[in-house]
Design a protein around this motif. Structure first.
Motif, short mmCIF file in Angstrom:
data_model
loop_
_atom_site.label_atom_id
_atom_site.label_comp_id
_atom_site.label_asym_id
_atom_site.label_seq_id
_atom_site.Cartn_x
_atom_site.Cartn_y
_atom_site.Cartn_z
N UNK A 1 0.82 -1.21 0.00
CA UNK A 1 0.00 0.00 0.00
C UNK A 1 0.85 1.26 0.00
N UNK A 2 2.11 1.17 0.38
CA UNK A 2 3.01 2.33 0.31
C UNK A 2 3.50 2.53 -1.12
N UNK A 3 3.31 1.51 -1.96
CA UNK A 3 3.73 1.62 -3.35
C UNK A 3 5.21 1.44 -3.57
N UNK A 4 5.84 0.60 -2.75
CA UNK A 4 7.28 0.38 -2.84
C UNK A 4 7.54 -0.94 -3.56
N UNK A 5 8.54 -0.97 -4.41
CA UNK A 5 8.93 -2.20 -5.09
C UNK A 5 9.83 -3.05 -4.20
N UNK A 6 9.81 -4.35 -4.45
CA UNK A 6 10.74 -5.23 -3.75
C UNK A 6 12.16 -4.94 -4.20
N UNK A 7 13.07 -4.85 -3.24
CA UNK A 7 14.46 -4.55 -3.53
C UNK A 7 15.33 -5.14 -2.44
N UNK A 8 16.62 -4.96 -2.58
CA UNK A 8 17.54 -5.45 -1.54
C UNK A 8 17.25 -4.74 -0.22
N UNK A 9 16.88 -3.45 -0.28
CA UNK A 9 16.57 -2.71 0.95
C UNK A 9 15.35 -3.30 1.65
N UNK A 10 14.30 -3.63 0.89
CA UNK A 10 13.10 -4.25 1.48
C UNK A 10 13.46 -5.63 2.04
N UNK A 11 14.31 -6.37 1.35
CA UNK A 11 14.73 -7.69 1.84
C UNK A 11 15.46 -7.57 3.16
N UNK A 12 16.31 -6.56 3.31
CA UNK A 12 17.00 -6.34 4.58
C UNK A 12 16.00 -6.04 5.69
N UNK B 1 9.60 -0.16 6.39
CA UNK B 1 8.20 -0.49 6.11
C UNK B 1 7.85 -1.93 6.49
N UNK B 2 8.58 -2.95 6.02
CA UNK B 2 8.24 -4.32 6.44
C UNK B 2 8.40 -4.55 7.93
N UNK B 3 9.33 -3.83 8.57
CA UNK B 3 9.55 -4.02 10.01
C UNK B 3 8.36 -3.48 10.81
N UNK B 4 7.86 -2.29 10.42
CA UNK B 4 6.74 -1.70 11.16
C UNK B 4 5.48 -2.53 10.97
N UNK B 5 5.14 -2.82 9.71
CA UNK B 5 3.95 -3.63 9.47
C UNK B 5 4.07 -5.01 10.05
N UNK B 6 5.25 -5.62 9.95
CA UNK B 6 5.45 -6.96 10.49
C UNK B 6 5.37 -7.02 11.99
N UNK B 7 5.91 -6.01 12.66
CA UNK B 7 5.83 -5.98 14.13
C UNK B 7 4.38 -5.91 14.59
N UNK B 8 3.56 -5.13 13.88
CA UNK B 8 2.15 -5.01 14.26
C UNK B 8 1.41 -6.33 14.12
N UNK B 9 1.52 -6.97 12.95
CA UNK B 9 0.80 -8.23 12.75
C UNK B 9 1.43 -9.37 13.53
#
Length: 651
Positions: free
Chosen positions: A510-521, A609-617
């Motif tokens: 929903x943030x409109x970010x593509x998967x990348x090495x940064x998202x993987x980290x 982004x994945x850390x914040x959303x992941x911590x919530x769920x």
């Protein structure tokens, strides 16, 4: 006065919770038992977080240089933290936790949290299959969301400036290149968002810059975003500049100064993507490159499409007429000396200024060598016939040839270059590859294609992560096994990882970010956080089971399902505060990054982004679903074995 009376009555001695004075020997015994209870879980949680960063250490190239400092810093901090948890923390607790103590229910925040949490966990346990079904459905929905995301190597870093790299025809003259450069600079400066423009044609005084005169590099400095026209973005500025700079014979290219240098140093490609054509003959290579360009035209996302010229250069060939020079009593060296002095310049002497040496050269003025007819009229001095024109003893013609010969791995190379904008890198290249596969069924022997640029880095990074991720999950599983001494508990705790990905996937989508090495980290860092919170929950649930067995014994006859349910709820609810504190610390440290601006925020936001959303769920799953799975597991043990397995929580 009535207000103060009410305030005094509210905080009167009668309503204040009673403090409990604990003797020192009992206090130290409680601290010792509490530290033993959580020490193993906290220690192995720290080890798991360190292990989860193992893929970052194995990254190479550009991504490795970017994320290695992050991984090393976090690893060293957590390694020291793991030692302090076992050594210093119990000592500090014994020093500072003194005096009178209040029971847990005396804390108003704790009471409020338990009042909210307990009815929710009871409802989840009562409707257990609905609870599990909702989680599974949410997980199932997140999978196509992640699969539908675009892929790129790294998030585009906004450097605050632009690099305009147009390429002219290979045979452009110096004066024409200078004129076009000045025209381009004036047009660029006319855009309101531009503050400074600096253009360069040809190569600098550097052996590593082999740019021909036909290649221009223009650095464009932009004003702060607050001074841009309303609704304008960097892409809007590029599109406007590109529309204004349509000059015949010039192919435009847009990038940024830093990433351009990184691309050229790491891959030899000055754009985002390059299709390298290898072969044995330059003309054949250039023909294939033109076919590739024609096939890629119109592909969504492909911008600044350009074929690197390997033909079209102009060369002046001066061939000495050996029959004629003998008639005039000249030698080949005599003719070559005239050509050298007229065109290339002859070194006369060396001048010294301080510690610097400069050569002094002499050659003919421009008017005597600026066209082919002038060259033919150059005077060659003879002993017997006086001066004669150069054309009398030499054939002077202009021939075409390669302006620059590129080779790689001892093979000739041509390149089709393009940038990717308004689309993700992976899908753009995938569509381009499909078009080329249809066009080029089979290339001649000795000719082949190779994809380079940022796509090359993307494939390398993805291959590294896919290779090491199963090993990391195995390491995490082994750490959890040693923490619980139970493979079953380790497996059920590991289940929290996929559910942690739910929130991360939703946030990224929903943030409109593509998967990348940064998202993987960011997802890698999330693994450790999710497992850490799950370990703390399982420790307290097993502590509740110990209390149940100590009170009622470990038998089917003495323990009922209601007992299991109440003690599981007690174990989950009574330790709610430390679990929420673990989650809150992570959120409070990460959420402000979402509102960060400036250089670097483009890379930091996809990480958190994945850390914040992941911590919530993940926290929701651990607080609501983990106790439910634990309860179902204990009910199964009681039904099948007549007793429950109680793991030792005090070590």
């Amino acid at each position: 006065m009535n207000f103060f009376k009410k305030l005094k009555a509210r905080f009167s001695k009668k309503d204040t919770p009673s403090y409990r004075k604990i003797p020192d020997d009992i206090r130290m015994s409680i601290i010792e038992r509490a530290c033993k209870q959580v020490s193993r879980g906290v220690f192995f949680s720290t080890i798991i977080i360190i292990a989860s960063f193992l893929p970052v250490f194995l990254l190479t190239g550009q991504e490795g240089k970017l994320f290695h400092p992050l991984a090393y810093t976090k690893t060293f901090i957590l390694a020291v933290d793991a030692l302090l948890v076992l050594t210093l923390a119990p000592v500090l607790i014994s020093f500072f936790m003194k005096g009178k103590f209040l029971p847990d229910n005396a804390n108003p925040v704790n009471r409020m949290l338990e009042r909210i949490y307990e009815p929710v966990i009871r409802a989840c346990i009562k409707r257990r299959w609905v609870t599990i079904g909702v989680n599974v459905i949410a997980l199932a929905i997140s999978i196509p969301l992640v699969m539908g995301l675009g892929r790129e190597f790294m998030p585009p870093l906004d450097e605050g400036s632009l690099l305009f790299m147009p390429v002219m025809m290979p045979d452009v003259s110096n004066s024409e290149a200078k004129r076009i450069l000045q025209v381009q600079d004036k047009i660029i400066k006319s855009v309101p968002e531009v503050t400074h423009v600096l253009g360069k044609a040809g190569r600098a005084s550097s052996a590593t810059d082999n740019s021909p005169i036909s290649m221009v590099e223009t650095i464009i400095m932009l004003k702060p975003r607050s001074e841009w026209r309303k609704g304008f973005t960097k892409d809007s500025i590029i599109n406007e500049l590109n529309a204004k700079l349509q000059i015949p014979g010039v192919t435009n290219g847009w990038t940024q100064p830093i990433i351009n240098r990184i691309n050229m140093l790491s891959t030899g490609i000055r754009t985002d993507v390059g299709v390298k054509v290898f072969g044995q003959n330059l003309d054949t290579i250039y023909a294939f490159a033109q076919q590739i360009k024609k096939a890629l035209e119109g592909t969504p996302g492909v911008k600044d499409l350009y074929v690197e010229p390997i033909t079209g250069g102009k060369y002046i060939d001066i061939v000495v007429k050996r029959d004629e020079i003998g008639r005039y009593g000249l030698s080949t060296d005599d003719v070559n000396t005239v050509v050298e002095a007229a065109l290339g310049g002859m070194r006369l002497t060396t001048t010294i200024e301080d510690r610097r040496r400069f050569s002094v050269n002499a050659r003919f003025a421009q008017d005597f060598r600026n066209n082919i007819e002038s060259l033919k009229r150059l005077q060659v001095q003879t002993m017997s016939f006086g001066p004669i024109p150069l054309e009398a003893v030499a054939d002077i013609q202009i021939h075409e040839g390669p302006p620059m010969i590129n080779s790689e791995n001892a093979m000739l190379r041509g390149t089709v270059l393009f940038n990717v904008r308004e689309r993700d890198l992976a899908s753009t290249v995938t569509e381009a590859q499909k078009k080329l596969d249809k066009m080029i069924n089979k290339m001649p022997k000795g000719y082949f294609l190779d994809w380079s640029g940022q796509y090359e880095n993307l494939i390398r990074g993805e291959r590294t992560l896919k290779m090491i991720l199963p090993i990391v999950l195995l390491i995490i599983f082994m750490c959890m096994y040693f923490a619980f001494n139970s493979a079953r508990e380790a497996f059920f705790s590991l289940i929290s990882i996929p559910f942690a990905l739910i929130g991360g996937a939703y946030f990224v989508y929903f943030w409109g970010v593509n998967l990348s090495v940064a998202v993987s980290v960011g997802f890698i860092a999330l693994f450790g956080l999710a497992v850490e919170t799950g370990i703390v929950m399982v420790i307290y649930l097993n502590d509740a089971m110990e209390q149940l067995v100590a009170k009622k014994g470990n038998s089917r006859e003495t323990i009922t399902k209601e007992d299991l349910r109440e003690y599981v709820i007690h174990g989950a609810a009574k330790r709610l505060r430390p679990k929420l504190m673990t989650v809150s610390v992570s959120l409070f440290g990460l959420v402000p990054i979402l509102w960060s601006t400036g250089v670097g925020s483009d890379v930091m936001i996809p990480i958190v982004l994945p850390m914040i959303g992941g911590v919530l769920t993940s926290s929701t799953h651990i607080l609501l679903v983990t106790p439910l799975i634990f309860l179902m597991q204990k009910e199964y043990e009681l039904r099948k074995h007549g007793k429950i397995d109680v793991l030792e929580t005090k070590h």
